[in-house]
Design a protein around this motif. Structure first.
Motif, PDB file in Angstrom:
ATOM      1  N   ALA A  68       0.839  -1.207   0.000  1.00  0.00           N
ATOM      2  CA  ALA A  68       0.000   0.000   0.000  1.00  0.00           C
ATOM      3  C   ALA A  68       0.868   1.249   0.000  1.00  0.00           C
ATOM      4  CB  ALA A  68      -0.935  -0.010   1.199  1.00  0.00           C
ATOM      5  N   ALA A  69       1.945   1.242   0.808  1.00  0.00           N
ATOM      6  CA  ALA A  69       2.844   2.403   0.833  1.00  0.00           C
ATOM      7  C   ALA A  69       3.491   2.609  -0.526  1.00  0.00           C
ATOM      8  CB  ALA A  69       3.916   2.205   1.908  1.00  0.00           C
ATOM      9  N   TRP A  70       3.884   1.517  -1.175  1.00  0.00           N
ATOM     10  CA  TRP A  70       4.516   1.623  -2.495  1.00  0.00           C
ATOM     11  C   TRP A  70       3.537   2.152  -3.534  1.00  0.00           C
ATOM     12  CZ3 TRP A  70       8.870   2.003  -5.028  1.00  0.00           C
ATOM     13  CH2 TRP A  70       8.899   1.759  -6.392  1.00  0.00           C
ATOM     14  N   TYR A  71       2.329   1.617  -3.536  1.00  0.00           N
ATOM     15  CA  TYR A  71       1.341   2.055  -4.525  1.00  0.00           C
ATOM     16  C   TYR A  71       0.984   3.527  -4.332  1.00  0.00           C
ATOM     17  CZ  TYR A  71       0.713  -2.879  -5.689  1.00  0.00           C
ATOM     18  OH  TYR A  71       0.909  -4.182  -6.086  1.00  0.00           O
ATOM     19  N   LEU A  72       0.848   3.959  -3.077  1.00  0.00           N
ATOM     20  CA  LEU A  72       0.567   5.374  -2.832  1.00  0.00           C
ATOM     21  C   LEU A  72       1.766   6.232  -3.218  1.00  0.00           C
ATOM     22  CD1 LEU A  72      -1.362   5.224   0.564  1.00  0.00           C
ATOM     23  CD2 LEU A  72      -2.307   5.438  -1.745  1.00  0.00           C
ATOM     24  N   TYR A  73       2.964   5.729  -2.963  1.00  0.00           N
ATOM     25  CA  TYR A  73       4.161   6.459  -3.408  1.00  0.00           C
ATOM     26  C   TYR A  73       4.157   6.632  -4.922  1.00  0.00           C
ATOM     27  CZ  TYR A  73       8.846   7.026  -5.251  1.00  0.00           C
ATOM     28  OH  TYR A  73       9.918   7.460  -5.992  1.00  0.00           O
ATOM     29  N   MET A  74       3.764   5.620  -5.654  1.00  0.00           N
ATOM     30  CA  MET A  74       3.745   5.710  -7.116  1.00  0.00           C
ATOM     31  C   MET A  74       2.769   6.775  -7.599  1.00  0.00           C
ATOM     32  SD  MET A  74       6.054   3.791  -8.317  1.00  0.00           S
ATOM     33  CE  MET A  74       5.604   3.765 -10.061  1.00  0.00           C
ATOM     34  N   ILE A  75       1.643   6.914  -6.896  1.00  0.00           N
ATOM     35  CA  ILE A  75       0.722   8.004  -7.221  1.00  0.00           C
ATOM     36  C   ILE A  75       1.404   9.343  -6.943  1.00  0.00           C
ATOM     37  CG2 ILE A  75      -1.461   9.138  -6.624  1.00  0.00           C
ATOM     38  CD1 ILE A  75      -2.557   6.389  -5.850  1.00  0.00           C
ATOM     39  N   GLY A  76       1.979   9.463  -5.750  1.00  0.00           N
ATOM     40  CA  GLY A  76       2.561  10.728  -5.343  1.00  0.00           C
ATOM     41  C   GLY A  76       3.753  11.157  -6.167  1.00  0.00           C
TER      42      GLY A  76
END
Length: 479
Positions: free
Chosen positions: A372-380
């Protein structure tokens, strides 16, 4: 989708659109037009994500089946892409920023490269058969016999080179299209929606497709390649770009390779850009070590592929309800502050995972948090680039970043493979990611420092010529 040529430059603030419409550059959308734009971009992102998942997840299994070492897997899966990316990305990005055609500056490249990438991707699992055909030639058989790798690995490597040559054209250009056609005030939430569909593709792949890899590898590659080709070409047909202002270079009367290189170097390495590059480079180290995560789950936790696929599918699904609120947070807080949260969360989660993951339940629990942290990082990080980088040089600056990541991958990927050949403990994938996460957090703090020097939230102006501020704004603000 409806678009109107307003005759305004892409960064102009004059003549605001009529109430109920949305504008970016010379494109003006009605609500229905904006919905159609999102539909086709989301569809393209879904099939693009499926295509991107094939090589890093299934190719290592094919290579290991034919006796490849960890170092050889790292070279074929990661290093080849890094080398080609460092060559192709800057050329294509530089040319795309300066392309002016009736179809736009991104779509022509995407539409041309997609069929070739799909064909060569579909051929990857046929490497053993292709190696057998090549070995029938006495001349080729004698030449192959003197090489340090097996014929199957050689054939697989050659096909991967061909696939990545065209895939690098697509991956270099694709995400620049979003900034050109999506209204900036909705960019955070728009990227969140795009990633939601990417996460759905990841969940579908890991939950239903990955478990069939050992029995139906060829069918999976063919089906996904075909779906990708059709879906991506339909996106290219239905998404329209607007008109762009004339190209401005430091020396508009100079031409040739030397001038292009001089422009590239003088425009691409302002301090704020360099620290942004460093942040993404350190975070990309997660992708290098992720190649070996399947071996940790299979060989050390003793899970079968179906269980691994199911466990690794859940982080993408878990992230779905978080994506859109995170997009709203990006639009409200800005990218730097929001991305910092994801980097810190991912670093801490990997440190804890090193000590506490010992079974399927632990792999699932920490996989959800890290994923989840990685996927949100990819958005950001996508929003970060599109607010920090100068809009007229988005492709060029992104390619400069990609060169650094690719060159690092050329050196680090084989070293990573050698490390695991030596230590024989894949648990250290967590320490690897945490170490580079600390470096990424430091780099991001430097981005924030230079962002304030460039005007901060109220008057951010992206550096352009010779590291000085141009009179054009980047279209950013809240970073």
């Amino acid at each position: 989708m409806e678009s109107t040529n307003t005759g305004l430059p892409e960064t102009s603030e004059a003549a605001p659109p009529v109430t109920g419409t949305y504008r970016t550059g010379t494109l003006v959308y009605t609500r229905a037009g904006l919905f159609a734009l999102f539909f086709w971009l989301l569809a393209g992102d879904f099939v693009f994500t499926l295509m991107e998942l094939l090589q890093p997840t299934l190719l290592p299994l094919l290579l290991r089946k034919h006796g490849a070492t960890n170092e050889e897997i790292a070279i074929i899966v990661t290093t080849i892409a890094s080398v080609l990316n460092s060559v192709i990305n800057p050329i294509i990005s530089y040319r795309s920023d300066r392309t002016r055609s009736r179809f736009g500056r991104r779509i022509p490249y995407l539409a041309w490269a997609t069929p070739f990438a799909a064909v060569f991707l579909a051929l990857i699992p046929f490497a053993p058969e292709i190696a057998g055909i090549l070995s029938r030639s006495p001349v080729l058989a004698r030449a192959i016999a003197h090489l340090p790798i097996s014929p199957v690995l050689l054939a697989c490597g050659l096909i991967v080179v061909l696939f990545q040559t065209f895939n690098m054209v697509i991956s270099s250009i694709y995400f620049y299209l979003f900034r050109d056609v999506v209204p900036l005030e909705h960019i955070g939430r728009a990227w969140a929606l795009f990633r939601v569909f990417g996460y759905l593709a990841t969940f579908c792949f890991n939950y239903w497709i990955f478990a069939q890899a050992e029995r139906h590898l060829k069918e999976i590659f063919i089906a996904v390649s075909l779906l990708y080709a059709v879906g991506f070409l339909l996106m290219c047909r239905n998404v329209r770009e607007g008109q762009y202002p004339p190209v401005e270079d430091a020396d508009p009367h100079a031409h040739g390779l030397a001038t292009a290189i001089r422009n590239f170097l003088s425009e691409s390495f302002a301090p704020i850009y360099c620290w942004t590059y460093a942040t993404r480079l350190f975070m990309s180290m997660y992708l290098i070590v992720a190649t070996f995560s399947v071996f940790f789950a299979r060989d050390q936790l003793h899970l079968d592929l179906r269980t691994i696929g199911n466990v690794t599918a859940w982080p993408a699904l878990f992230c779905l309800p978080l994506a859109y609120p995170f997009g709203m947070l990006l639009d409200r807080w800005g990218a730097i502050r929001s991305v910092s949260l994801t980097v810190i969360a991912m670093t801490l989660a990997n440190l804890l995972a090193f000590f506490f993951v010992s079974n399927k339940e632990g792999l699932l629990a920490f996989g959800i948090v890290i994923g989840a942290a990685w996927y949100l990082y990819m958005i950001g990080q996508s929003v970060l680039l599109q607010t920090i980088f100068h809009q007229s040089r988005l492709g060029q600056l992104s390619s400069a970043n990609s060169i650094l990541i690719a060159l690092a991958g050329v050196v680090i990927a084989p070293a990573c493979g050698k490390f695991f050949d030596w230590i024989h403990d894949y648990r250290y994938i967590y320490i690897w990611t945490a170490f580079f996460g600390v470096l990424a957090a430091f780099s991001l703090s430097k981005v924030r420092q230079h962002w304030h020097r460039c005007g901060g939230p109220d008057d951010y102006r992206a550096p352009l010529y010779n590291r000085q501020f141009s009179s054009e704004t980047s279209g950013g603000g809240e970073a």
